[in-house]
Design an enzyme around this catalytic site. Structure first.
Site, PDB file in Angstrom:
ATOM      1  N   ARG A 173      -5.639  -1.337   0.284  1.00 24.82           N
ATOM      2  CA  ARG A 173      -4.221  -1.020   0.241  1.00 24.82           C
ATOM      3  C   ARG A 173      -3.472  -2.243   0.756  1.00 24.82           C
ATOM      4  O   ARG A 173      -4.009  -3.032   1.537  1.00 24.82           O
ATOM      5  CB  ARG A 173      -3.898   0.185   1.128  1.00 24.82           C
ATOM      6  CG  ARG A 173      -4.614   1.477   0.753  1.00 24.82           C
ATOM      7  CD  ARG A 173      -4.249   2.587   1.733  1.00 24.82           C
ATOM      8  NE  ARG A 173      -4.880   3.867   1.382  1.00 24.82           N
ATOM      9  CZ  ARG A 173      -6.022   4.315   1.887  1.00 24.82           C
ATOM     10  NH1 ARG A 173      -6.679   3.573   2.787  1.00 24.82           N
ATOM     11  NH2 ARG A 173      -6.529   5.485   1.523  1.00 24.82           N
TER      12      ARG A 173
ATOM     13  N   LYS B  23      -5.566   4.567   6.543  1.00 24.09           N
ATOM     14  CA  LYS B  23      -4.619   5.597   6.957  1.00 24.09           C
ATOM     15  C   LYS B  23      -5.170   6.383   8.145  1.00 24.09           C
ATOM     16  O   LYS B  23      -6.358   6.664   8.212  1.00 24.09           O
ATOM     17  CB  LYS B  23      -4.352   6.554   5.788  1.00 24.09           C
ATOM     18  CG  LYS B  23      -3.552   5.924   4.660  1.00 24.09           C
ATOM     19  CD  LYS B  23      -3.265   6.938   3.575  1.00 24.09           C
ATOM     20  CE  LYS B  23      -2.406   6.345   2.470  1.00 24.09           C
ATOM     21  NZ  LYS B  23      -2.112   7.330   1.396  1.00 24.09           N
TER      22      LYS B  23
ATOM     23  N   HIS C 191      -0.962  -2.262  -5.354  1.00 26.08           N
ATOM     24  CA  HIS C 191      -1.841  -1.107  -5.553  1.00 26.08           C
ATOM     25  C   HIS C 191      -2.552  -1.159  -6.900  1.00 26.08           C
ATOM     26  O   HIS C 191      -3.611  -0.546  -7.069  1.00 26.08           O
ATOM     27  CB  HIS C 191      -1.032   0.193  -5.434  1.00 26.08           C
ATOM     28  CG  HIS C 191      -1.764   1.289  -4.722  1.00 26.08           C
ATOM     29  ND1 HIS C 191      -2.084   1.221  -3.392  1.00 26.08           N
ATOM     30  CD2 HIS C 191      -2.269   2.468  -5.160  1.00 26.08           C
ATOM     31  CE1 HIS C 191      -2.740   2.318  -3.034  1.00 26.08           C
ATOM     32  NE2 HIS C 191      -2.868   3.087  -4.094  1.00 26.08           N
TER      33      HIS C 191
ATOM     34  N   ARG D 206      -5.960  -2.412  -6.484  1.00 27.20           N
ATOM     35  CA  ARG D 206      -6.849  -1.384  -5.914  1.00 27.20           C
ATOM     36  C   ARG D 206      -7.324  -0.423  -7.010  1.00 27.20           C
ATOM     37  O   ARG D 206      -8.510  -0.086  -7.080  1.00 27.20           O
ATOM     38  CB  ARG D 206      -6.081  -0.641  -4.819  1.00 27.20           C
ATOM     39  CG  ARG D 206      -6.818   0.506  -4.142  1.00 27.20           C
ATOM     40  CD  ARG D 206      -5.979   0.960  -2.956  1.00 27.20           C
ATOM     41  NE  ARG D 206      -6.317   2.282  -2.469  1.00 27.20           N
ATOM     42  CZ  ARG D 206      -7.280   2.544  -1.582  1.00 27.20           C
ATOM     43  NH1 ARG D 206      -8.046   1.561  -1.127  1.00 27.20           N
ATOM     44  NH2 ARG D 206      -7.498   3.772  -1.170  1.00 27.20           N
TER      45      ARG D 206
ATOM     46  N   HIS E  51     -10.954   7.135   0.686  1.00 24.64           N
ATOM     47  CA  HIS E  51     -10.336   8.430   0.361  1.00 24.64           C
ATOM     48  C   HIS E  51     -10.983   9.532   1.184  1.00 24.64           C
ATOM     49  O   HIS E  51     -12.206   9.629   1.244  1.00 24.64           O
ATOM     50  CB  HIS E  51     -10.515   8.747  -1.126  1.00 24.64           C
ATOM     51  CG  HIS E  51      -9.644   7.931  -2.022  1.00 24.64           C
ATOM     52  ND1 HIS E  51      -9.919   7.734  -3.358  1.00 24.64           N
ATOM     53  CD2 HIS E  51      -8.487   7.264  -1.783  1.00 24.64           C
ATOM     54  CE1 HIS E  51      -8.978   6.985  -3.894  1.00 24.64           C
ATOM     55  NE2 HIS E  51      -8.103   6.682  -2.963  1.00 24.64           N
TER      56      HIS E  51
ATOM     57  N   TYR F 114      -9.665   8.522 -11.252  1.00 20.02           N
ATOM     58  CA  TYR F 114     -10.137   7.375 -12.030  1.00 20.02           C
ATOM     59  C   TYR F 114     -11.012   7.804 -13.205  1.00 20.02           C
ATOM     60  O   TYR F 114     -11.163   7.066 -14.180  1.00 20.02           O
ATOM     61  CB  TYR F 114     -10.904   6.404 -11.124  1.00 20.02           C
ATOM     62  CG  TYR F 114     -10.022   5.818 -10.045  1.00 20.02           C
ATOM     63  CD1 TYR F 114      -9.064   4.864 -10.349  1.00 20.02           C
ATOM     64  CD2 TYR F 114     -10.117   6.256  -8.737  1.00 20.02           C
ATOM     65  CE1 TYR F 114      -8.228   4.347  -9.372  1.00 20.02           C
ATOM     66  CE2 TYR F 114      -9.285   5.753  -7.750  1.00 20.02           C
ATOM     67  CZ  TYR F 114      -8.345   4.796  -8.079  1.00 20.02           C
ATOM     68  OH  TYR F 114      -7.519   4.306  -7.120  1.00 20.02           O
TER      69      TYR F 114
END
Length: 299
Positions: free
Chosen positions: A148, A172, A244, A247, A270, A279
């Site tokens: 990110r 995150k 992004h 990514r 994730h 994806y």
């Protein structure tokens, strides 16, 4: 207590207990402030402990005429989180949004770049400047490690474990993960770190930050966006891209070349594999090949 007091407590909860970033906390808070503006403009005086489904339904109806379904769903989700916090702290016994459904939204597929387009963007970097060497190292790291943009600007020299072939990434919620780093990315990071960065006058507090601006301070997210936008204009790329996009391209290219979703999930950081599953929708031809190559009943 008034709305402001509860909101401040909620912000502390989001930051300290849930470990959310400043930007995310501000986004959650904005949803509540929007509700307060609605209540004020309609002369509805009611506390967060007494507000009911009726008032919130009026607010949602008003919002639905101003924003698209995706934004409406985000606002409802943000408010549900706030009232869940009030329940958690024993301020309320119920969530007044429990029966209010979010609008159905179509799942937006992420844009991706081809390998040739990524090569063209990196080749367009002017390496005659110190910033050029830095920019090449940054884009190689973005794409090579699937980071990110916030993870890129926060990357530390002490996070580099090149002998083991990994970098440590803080994502995150301050969750850390180790991501493999290719020899190519290591080479360009080394060129910048040892050949350019060592000659900068580094600001206090940025001594361990890997990628620095020309004044020796930490780069901003906006600067990374600008660098990528300028390169896309330079090569006349028609796609609308951002950091992004690199990514997304990282994950998509891994998937297309046979990587499994669980591995991609771990590298992207994730929390849920359902986030990674988006994806799969990018290349249905790939899915057909998986069945043809691996299913015992393929013929």
């Amino acid at each position: 207590m008034n709305w402001e007091t509860y909101i401040k407590e909620y912000q502390v909860y989001l930051k300290i207990e849930r470990g959310l970033s400043k930007n995310t906390v501000e986004n959650y808070s904005y949803d509540i402030e929007r509700l307060l503006l609605f209540l004020d403009s309609n002369k509805i005086s009611i506390s967060p402990l007494k507000i009911s489904e009726s008032e919130l339904q009026q607010f949602i109806y008003k919002v639905s005429s101003e924003v698209n379904a995706r934004s409406q769903a985000r606002i409802i989700s943000g408010l549900k989180s706030f009232f869940s916090f009030l329940i958690f702290e024993d301020y309320r016994d119920d969530n007044p949004l429990a029966l209010i459904e979010s609008p159905r939204t179509s799942r937006k597929l992420p844009d991706t770049l081809s390998v040739d387009e990524i090569d063209a963007l990196i080749a367009a970097i002017d390496l005659s400047s110190n910033e050029g060497e830095r920019n090449r190292a940054m884009l190689e790291t973005l794409y090579g490690c699937g980071l990110r943009v916030s993870e890129l600007v926060e990357l530390k020299i002490s996070d580099l474990f090149f002998e083991e072939g990994f970098i440590k990434v803080t994502g995150k919620g301050n969750k850390q993960r180790f991501v493999p780093v290719s020899e190519l990315s290591q080479k360009y990071i080394g060129f910048y770190k040892d050949g350019i960065r060592t000659h900068l006058k580094i600001k206090k507090g940025a001594e361990d930050t890997l990628f620095l601006n020309r004044r020796g301070g930490q780069l901003t997210r906006a600067m990374i966006f600008t660098i990528i936008k300028d390169l896309s204009v330079k090569i006349e790329l028609t796609k609308k891209i951002s950091p992004h996009t690199f990514r997304h391209s990282f994950a998509t290219h891994l998937l297309e070349n046979g990587a499994d979703l669980k591995s991609i999930q771990l590298m992207l950081g994730h929390e849920s594999i359902t986030t990674t599953e988006i994806y799969v929708h990018l290349d249905r031809k790939f899915l057909k090949e998986v069945v043809n190559n691996y299913h015992p009943r393929k013929s």
